[in-house]
Design an enzyme around this catalytic site. Structure first.
Site, PDB file in Angstrom:
ATOM      1  N   TYR A 154      -8.588  15.779  -5.401  1.00  0.00           N
ATOM      2  CA  TYR A 154      -7.721  15.175  -6.423  1.00  0.00           C
ATOM      3  C   TYR A 154      -6.872  16.258  -7.092  1.00  0.00           C
ATOM      4  O   TYR A 154      -5.661  16.084  -7.282  1.00  0.00           O
ATOM      5  CB  TYR A 154      -8.621  14.462  -7.427  1.00  0.00           C
ATOM      6  CG  TYR A 154      -7.943  13.694  -8.539  1.00  0.00           C
ATOM      7  CD1 TYR A 154      -7.282  12.492  -8.282  1.00  0.00           C
ATOM      8  CD2 TYR A 154      -8.001  14.144  -9.858  1.00  0.00           C
ATOM      9  CE1 TYR A 154      -6.699  11.757  -9.315  1.00  0.00           C
ATOM     10  CE2 TYR A 154      -7.420  13.421 -10.896  1.00  0.00           C
ATOM     11  CZ  TYR A 154      -6.781  12.227 -10.621  1.00  0.00           C
ATOM     12  OH  TYR A 154      -6.205  11.507 -11.652  1.00  0.00           O
ATOM     13  N   LYS A 203      -2.830  16.460  -7.034  1.00  0.00           N
ATOM     14  CA  LYS A 203      -2.058  16.382  -8.280  1.00  0.00           C
ATOM     15  C   LYS A 203      -1.256  17.674  -8.519  1.00  0.00           C
ATOM     16  O   LYS A 203      -0.137  17.623  -9.033  1.00  0.00           O
ATOM     17  CB  LYS A 203      -2.979  16.070  -9.461  1.00  0.00           C
ATOM     18  CG  LYS A 203      -3.641  14.671  -9.398  1.00  0.00           C
ATOM     19  CD  LYS A 203      -2.639  13.539  -9.579  1.00  0.00           C
ATOM     20  CE  LYS A 203      -3.324  12.192  -9.760  1.00  0.00           C
ATOM     21  NZ  LYS A 203      -2.381  11.070  -9.918  1.00  0.00           N
ATOM     22  N   ASP A 253       0.874  -1.171   0.000  1.00  0.00           N
ATOM     23  CA  ASP A 253       0.000   0.000   0.000  1.00  0.00           C
ATOM     24  C   ASP A 253       0.913   1.224   0.000  1.00  0.00           C
ATOM     25  O   ASP A 253       1.707   1.401   0.940  1.00  0.00           O
ATOM     26  CB  ASP A 253      -0.894  -0.039   1.254  1.00  0.00           C
ATOM     27  CG  ASP A 253      -1.923   1.086   1.262  1.00  0.00           C
ATOM     28  OD1 ASP A 253      -1.647   2.160   0.695  1.00  0.00           O
ATOM     29  OD2 ASP A 253      -2.992   0.893   1.863  1.00  0.00           O
ATOM     30  N   ASN A 292       2.649   5.719  -9.997  1.00  0.00           N
ATOM     31  CA  ASN A 292       1.443   5.762 -10.828  1.00  0.00           C
ATOM     32  C   ASN A 292       0.166   5.502 -10.033  1.00  0.00           C
ATOM     33  O   ASN A 292      -0.909   5.918 -10.449  1.00  0.00           O
ATOM     34  CB  ASN A 292       1.593   4.718 -11.947  1.00  0.00           C
ATOM     35  CG  ASN A 292       0.289   4.399 -12.626  1.00  0.00           C
ATOM     36  OD1 ASN A 292      -0.202   5.159 -13.453  1.00  0.00           O
ATOM     37  ND2 ASN A 292      -0.325   3.256 -12.262  1.00  0.00           N
TER      38      ASN A 292
HETATM   39  P1  NAP Z   1      -6.654   2.402 -12.201  1.00  0.00           P
HETATM   40  O1  NAP Z   1      -6.705   1.345 -13.234  1.00  0.00           O
HETATM   41  O2  NAP Z   1      -7.755   2.490 -11.196  1.00  0.00           O
HETATM   42  O3  NAP Z   1      -5.238   2.318 -11.495  1.00  0.00           O
HETATM   43  C1  NAP Z   1      -4.946   2.757 -10.204  1.00  0.00           C
HETATM   44  C2  NAP Z   1      -3.981   1.751  -9.614  1.00  0.00           C
HETATM   45  O4  NAP Z   1      -3.495   2.245  -8.379  1.00  0.00           O
HETATM   46  C3  NAP Z   1      -4.642   0.403  -9.355  1.00  0.00           C
HETATM   47  O5  NAP Z   1      -3.858  -0.614  -9.948  1.00  0.00           O
HETATM   48  C4  NAP Z   1      -4.664   0.284  -7.843  1.00  0.00           C
HETATM   49  O6  NAP Z   1      -4.427  -1.065  -7.460  1.00  0.00           O
HETATM   50  C5  NAP Z   1      -3.483   1.190  -7.446  1.00  0.00           C
HETATM   51  N1  NAP Z   1      -3.664   1.756  -6.123  1.00  0.00           N
HETATM   52  C6  NAP Z   1      -4.674   2.537  -5.676  1.00  0.00           C
HETATM   53  N2  NAP Z   1      -4.496   2.855  -4.388  1.00  0.00           N
HETATM   54  C7  NAP Z   1      -3.332   2.257  -4.016  1.00  0.00           C
HETATM   55  C8  NAP Z   1      -2.601   2.195  -2.791  1.00  0.00           C
HETATM   56  N3  NAP Z   1      -3.032   2.834  -1.689  1.00  0.00           N
HETATM   57  N4  NAP Z   1      -1.448   1.500  -2.760  1.00  0.00           N
HETATM   58  C9  NAP Z   1      -0.997   0.857  -3.853  1.00  0.00           C
HETATM   59  N5  NAP Z   1      -1.637   0.876  -5.045  1.00  0.00           N
HETATM   60  C10 NAP Z   1      -2.800   1.564  -5.104  1.00  0.00           C
HETATM   61  O7  NAP Z   1      -6.613   3.839 -12.888  1.00  0.00           O
HETATM   62  P2  NAP Z   1      -5.589   4.521 -13.910  1.00  0.00           P
HETATM   63  O8  NAP Z   1      -6.420   5.445 -14.709  1.00  0.00           O
HETATM   64  O9  NAP Z   1      -4.730   3.529 -14.593  1.00  0.00           O
HETATM   65  O10 NAP Z   1      -4.734   5.423 -12.901  1.00  0.00           O
HETATM   66  C11 NAP Z   1      -3.318   5.443 -12.895  1.00  0.00           C
HETATM   67  C12 NAP Z   1      -2.851   6.868 -12.621  1.00  0.00           C
HETATM   68  O11 NAP Z   1      -3.237   7.704 -13.719  1.00  0.00           O
HETATM   69  C13 NAP Z   1      -3.478   7.499 -11.358  1.00  0.00           C
HETATM   70  O12 NAP Z   1      -2.485   8.193 -10.622  1.00  0.00           O
HETATM   71  C14 NAP Z   1      -4.492   8.474 -11.915  1.00  0.00           C
HETATM   72  O13 NAP Z   1      -4.715   9.561 -11.056  1.00  0.00           O
HETATM   73  C15 NAP Z   1      -3.782   8.893 -13.206  1.00  0.00           C
HETATM   74  N6  NAP Z   1      -4.664   9.483 -14.218  1.00  0.00           N
HETATM   75  C16 NAP Z   1      -5.743   8.801 -14.675  1.00  0.00           C
HETATM   76  C17 NAP Z   1      -6.563   9.399 -15.635  1.00  0.00           C
HETATM   77  C18 NAP Z   1      -7.787   8.692 -16.192  1.00  0.00           C
HETATM   78  O14 NAP Z   1      -8.616   9.354 -16.827  1.00  0.00           O
HETATM   79  N7  NAP Z   1      -7.908   7.386 -16.060  1.00  0.00           N
HETATM   80  C19 NAP Z   1      -6.265  10.682 -16.115  1.00  0.00           C
HETATM   81  C20 NAP Z   1      -5.128  11.329 -15.620  1.00  0.00           C
HETATM   82  C21 NAP Z   1      -4.335  10.737 -14.674  1.00  0.00           C
HETATM   83  P3  NAP Z   1      -5.034  -1.667  -6.105  1.00  0.00           P
HETATM   84  O15 NAP Z   1      -6.444  -1.200  -6.012  1.00  0.00           O
HETATM   85  O16 NAP Z   1      -4.902  -3.149  -6.278  1.00  0.00           O
HETATM   86  O17 NAP Z   1      -4.163  -1.157  -5.015  1.00  0.00           O
END
Ligand code: NAP
Length: 257
Positions: A155, A159, A63, A90
């Site tokens: 958020y 960020k 975590d 990430n």
């Molecule tokens: P996602 O598939 O929900 O990925 C988030 C990942 O973070 C999951 O694999 C989750 O795994 C892990 N996570 C969450 N809380 C955690 C914790 N406390 N400790 C360890 N791991 C943790 O979403 P994503 O879109 O790929 O997001 C990846 C990054 O991109 C994020 O930082 C997000 O803010 C950024 N982002 C996303 C978007 C978008 O539109 N999707 C746009 C801009 C930026 P577990 O739940 O198994 O821990």
């Protein structure tokens, strides 16, 4: 998933938080295709193991908000792959609420994962990079680190702070040959986005297509960013030709910012 740009990374150990799904999984695949030793971290083992099965990565649960759990995972990763040369923060989460109804717990929880999680990974990996005489730190931030959006003030605050952390560390670690950069994508098609779309549909009654169009509307290209584009940017930031890119917040948003 698409092919990563060709680049030889056989001598690199990259650690990716949130590497089991979405952006993190694609980054893991792209670095593995370049020959890097890859470690993926997250809280759930199943998606991490799936990425490991497809890429040969090491899958470890941790975590990012819990420093002891992260330190233990990094120790294990070092035993298997050696010192960490690339740390990609990430992991993130994005729920939504109007500011007037946002609880202090929800605000703090967003800071914990989206900001302190970056601090924890980078600080835990720093001694390895100092010993190696260089390294790369990357945060997957967001356009929410560069502009505001309604209903995600926690958020956006987290960020924006990641971008500040990036800029400050770039100055501090530049002399150590460590570059520190943030990638700031607009909306990307991942499980995180799907949850946001479900929430919009539930709260407004909009059809799915309208909910998607409303999120795409801020992007001048009227599309979602692809995970492969984020992975490509991360690979480039780790290339020798990007060594002068330090303290940068790289928007991947079709011109939105
Ligand atoms: P996602 O598939 O929900 O990925 C988030 C990942 O973070 C999951 O694999 C989750 O795994 C892990 N996570 C969450 N809380 C955690 C914790 N406390 N400790 C360890 N791991 C943790 O979403 P994503 O879109 O790929 O997001 C990846 C990054 O991109 C994020 O930082 C997000 O803010 C950024 N982002 C996303 C978007 C978008 O539109 N999707 C746009 C801009 C930026 P577990 O739940 O198994 O821990």
């Amino acid at each position: 998933m698409t092919t990563a740009p060709a680049q030889d990374m056989h001598d690199q150990h990259v650690i990716i938080t949130g590497g089991g799904t979405g952006v993190g999984a694609q980054i893991a695949l792209s670095f593995a295709q370049c020959g890097a030793q890859v470690t993926v971290l997250g809280r759930r083992i199943e998606p991490l193991q799936d990425v490991a099965d497809r890429t040969g990565a090491l899958a470890l649960t941790a975590d990012v908000t819990d420093r002891a759990s992260l330190d233990a995972a990094l120790d294990r990763a070092r035993e298997v792959h050696g010192p960490v040369s690339i740390a990609i923060a990430n992991a993130g989460a994005a729920d939504s609420a109007p500011f007037s109804k946002m609880s202090v717990d929800a605000f703090q929880s967003s800071l914990d994962v989206n900001l302190t999680g970056v601090f924890n990974l980078w600080q835990a990996a720093l001694p390895d990079m100092l010993k190696l005489g260089g390294g790369r730190m990357i945060a997957v931030a967001s356009t929410a680190g560069l502009k505001g959006y309604s209903y995600v003030s926690h958020y956006c605050a987290a960020k924006h702070a990641v971008v500040g952390l990036t800029r400050a560390l770039a100055l501090e670690l530049g002399p150590k040959k460590i570059t520190v950069n943030a990638i700031c994508p607009g909306f990307i098609e991942t499980p995180l986005l799907e949850k946001s779309i479900e929430k919009i549909i539930a709260s407004t009654g909009m059809p799915d297509s309208d909910a998607r169009a409303s999120l795409m509307s801020g992007n001048p290209q009227k599309r979602f960013v692809q995970t492969s584009e984020v992975a490509g940017a991360a690979i480039w930031l780790c290339s020798q030709s990007a060594f002068s890119v330090n303290g940068h917040a790289l928007a991947l948003s079709g011109g939105e910012v």
